[in-house]
Design an enzyme around this catalytic site. Sequence first.
Site, short mmCIF file in Angstrom:
data_model
loop_
_atom_site.label_atom_id
_atom_site.label_comp_id
_atom_site.label_asym_id
_atom_site.label_seq_id
_atom_site.Cartn_x
_atom_site.Cartn_y
_atom_site.Cartn_z
N TYR A 52 35.72 57.10 21.97
CA TYR A 52 35.82 56.40 20.67
C TYR A 52 36.28 54.95 20.85
O TYR A 52 35.89 54.08 20.08
CB TYR A 52 36.69 57.18 19.68
CG TYR A 52 35.99 58.45 19.25
CD1 TYR A 52 34.99 58.41 18.27
CD2 TYR A 52 36.26 59.67 19.86
CE1 TYR A 52 34.30 59.57 17.92
CE2 TYR A 52 35.58 60.83 19.51
CZ TYR A 52 34.59 60.77 18.54
OH TYR A 52 33.90 61.91 18.19
N ARG A 55 33.08 53.23 21.52
CA ARG A 55 32.27 53.09 20.29
C ARG A 55 32.85 51.97 19.42
O ARG A 55 32.13 51.19 18.82
CB ARG A 55 32.28 54.39 19.46
CG ARG A 55 31.81 55.65 20.15
CD ARG A 55 30.31 55.75 20.23
NE ARG A 55 29.73 54.84 21.19
CZ ARG A 55 29.83 54.97 22.52
NH1 ARG A 55 30.48 55.96 23.05
NH2 ARG A 55 29.27 54.10 23.32
N GLN A 93 27.35 59.27 6.09
CA GLN A 93 27.79 60.14 7.18
C GLN A 93 28.18 59.30 8.39
O GLN A 93 28.64 59.81 9.39
CB GLN A 93 26.65 61.08 7.57
CG GLN A 93 26.25 62.03 6.47
CD GLN A 93 24.90 62.68 6.77
OE1 GLN A 93 24.82 63.68 7.45
NE2 GLN A 93 23.85 62.09 6.26
N HIS A 111 32.29 61.53 7.07
CA HIS A 111 32.58 61.94 8.45
C HIS A 111 33.64 61.07 9.12
O HIS A 111 33.75 61.06 10.35
CB HIS A 111 31.29 61.97 9.27
CG HIS A 111 30.37 63.09 8.90
ND1 HIS A 111 29.05 63.15 9.26
CD2 HIS A 111 30.60 64.22 8.17
CE1 HIS A 111 28.50 64.27 8.77
NE2 HIS A 111 29.42 64.92 8.11
N CYS A 119 47.53 60.30 12.35
CA CYS A 119 48.61 61.02 12.99
C CYS A 119 48.37 62.52 12.79
O CYS A 119 48.20 62.97 11.66
CB CYS A 119 49.96 60.61 12.38
SG CYS A 119 51.34 61.58 13.05
N CYS A 138 52.70 56.57 17.83
CA CYS A 138 52.17 56.62 16.47
C CYS A 138 53.01 55.71 15.57
O CYS A 138 54.23 55.74 15.62
CB CYS A 138 52.24 58.07 15.98
SG CYS A 138 51.90 58.23 14.24
N ASN A 203 12.81 57.61 5.48
CA ASN A 203 12.99 58.04 6.87
C ASN A 203 11.75 57.65 7.66
O ASN A 203 10.69 57.41 7.09
CB ASN A 203 13.19 59.57 6.92
CG ASN A 203 13.87 60.02 8.20
OD1 ASN A 203 13.40 59.75 9.30
ND2 ASN A 203 15.01 60.69 8.06
N GLU A 205 10.30 59.66 9.47
CA GLU A 205 9.46 60.87 9.52
C GLU A 205 9.94 61.87 8.47
O GLU A 205 11.00 61.67 7.87
CB GLU A 205 9.56 61.49 10.93
CG GLU A 205 10.99 61.82 11.29
CD GLU A 205 11.20 62.17 12.76
OE1 GLU A 205 10.37 61.77 13.59
OE2 GLU A 205 12.21 62.84 13.04
N ALA A 221 14.32 51.71 7.72
CA ALA A 221 15.17 51.34 6.58
C ALA A 221 15.22 49.83 6.36
O ALA A 221 15.16 49.36 5.23
CB ALA A 221 16.58 51.90 6.80
P1 OAD Z 1 20.53 61.98 13.02
O1 OAD Z 1 20.57 61.29 14.32
O2 OAD Z 1 20.56 63.45 13.00
O3 OAD Z 1 19.20 61.55 12.28
C1 OAD Z 1 18.84 60.21 12.11
C2 OAD Z 1 17.66 60.20 11.16
O4 OAD Z 1 17.34 58.85 10.92
C3 OAD Z 1 16.40 60.86 11.74
O5 OAD Z 1 15.82 61.70 10.75
C4 OAD Z 1 15.47 59.67 12.07
O6 OAD Z 1 14.10 59.99 11.85
C5 OAD Z 1 15.95 58.65 11.05
N1 OAD Z 1 15.78 57.25 11.47
C6 OAD Z 1 15.95 56.72 12.71
N2 OAD Z 1 15.78 55.40 12.70
C7 OAD Z 1 15.50 55.07 11.41
C8 OAD Z 1 15.22 53.84 10.74
N3 OAD Z 1 15.20 52.68 11.38
N4 OAD Z 1 14.99 53.88 9.40
C9 OAD Z 1 15.00 55.06 8.72
N5 OAD Z 1 15.25 56.24 9.30
C10 OAD Z 1 15.50 56.26 10.63
O7 OAD Z 1 21.68 61.38 12.12
P2 OAD Z 1 22.38 61.97 10.82
O8 OAD Z 1 21.42 62.70 9.96
O9 OAD Z 1 23.16 60.86 10.23
O10 OAD Z 1 28.18 63.99 12.39
O11 OAD Z 1 23.38 62.99 11.47
C11 OAD Z 1 24.27 63.64 10.65
C12 OAD Z 1 25.53 63.90 11.38
O12 OAD Z 1 25.26 64.61 12.59
C13 OAD Z 1 26.27 62.66 11.86
O13 OAD Z 1 27.06 62.08 10.87
C14 OAD Z 1 27.11 63.19 12.96
C15 OAD Z 1 26.09 64.08 13.63
O14 OAD Z 1 26.57 65.09 14.35
C16 OAD Z 1 29.42 63.81 12.85
O15 OAD Z 1 29.73 62.99 13.68
C17 OAD Z 1 30.42 64.73 12.23
#
Ligand code: OAD
Length: 237
Positions: A52, A55, A93, A111, A119, A138, A203, A205, A221
């Site tokens: 992290y 990141r 998210q 998230h 803490c 902390c 999306n 796709e 997007a």
């Molecule tokens: P994902 O990585 O699962 O999905 C990303 C989505 O964005 C996919 O459906 C891609 O097709 C789409 N995508 C990629 N590039 C794009 C673009 N330029 N424009 C539009 N769409 C695009 O990510 P999340 O759905 O956010 O949780 O994942 C949900 C959660 O799963 C995250 O918040 C994380 C992960 O585990 C935690 O960390 C708790």
Amino acid sequence: MNIVILTGAGISAESGIKTFRDNGGLWENHRVEEVASPEGFKANPDLVYRFYNDRRRQLLAPELKPNDGHEAIAHLINTLSSKENMTIQLITQNVDNLHERAGAKDVWHMHGELMKMRCQETGEVFESLESFDATTPCPCCQQQGNLRPHIVWFGEHPFYLDKAFSLLALCDLFISIGTSGHVYPAAQFVSMTPDDCHRIEVNLEGTPVSHNFNEHITGAAGVVLPKLVQRILKDIP
Ligand code: OAD
């Protein structure tokens, strides 16, 4: 009119932050259980702190910026939120702060947030621009080893769910952007909107929940959202 926007990793992809599922189940080359679960943290806290911290450093790099998608959403929110009889809420998210940096306020980070630490003893949350690890005292209890990233890990409850559910129940326009529809509860938000709500999915796709939307806009997007926002602003008197 009540508008709810839900974003996922896809909105930040064009800013250079890797999505989760495009990576063969790996998050920046790590198995998600290793770096995003309470068990992973217990097994190897140093790895999780380092992960992290990396990141956070990536997010603070000068070249990493909000893209046209973040800007378009912020523009929509800032234009509409002052109108009478209008609410517009953004649930994300994502743990990055690119929506805020584009000018969106009051973002519901279900998230958690990369720029915050918590803490484990008191639950108090602090801004964390710097790196921290097991040796960092902390700010509230002064103990070492009590701080953890303010991130919702697998097996933990997302934040603000009650708020999200109440917003969805009154929603007239729901826009879901760049989320895979694989992770619950966010994947089921679309089915929690009223029958007469207009639902738009943006999306690259189709997703497992695409059939629940009235409109699916295929594209990146950063390209699609500026046009969609213009259309919405034109349609709203
Ligand atoms: P994902 O990585 O699962 O999905 C990303 C989505 O964005 C996919 O459906 C891609 O097709 C789409 N995508 C990629 N590039 C794009 C673009 N330029 N424009 C539009 N769409 C695009 O990510 P999340 O759905 O956010 O949780 O994942 C949900 C959660 O799963 C995250 O918040 C994380 C992960 O585990 C935690 O960390 C708790």
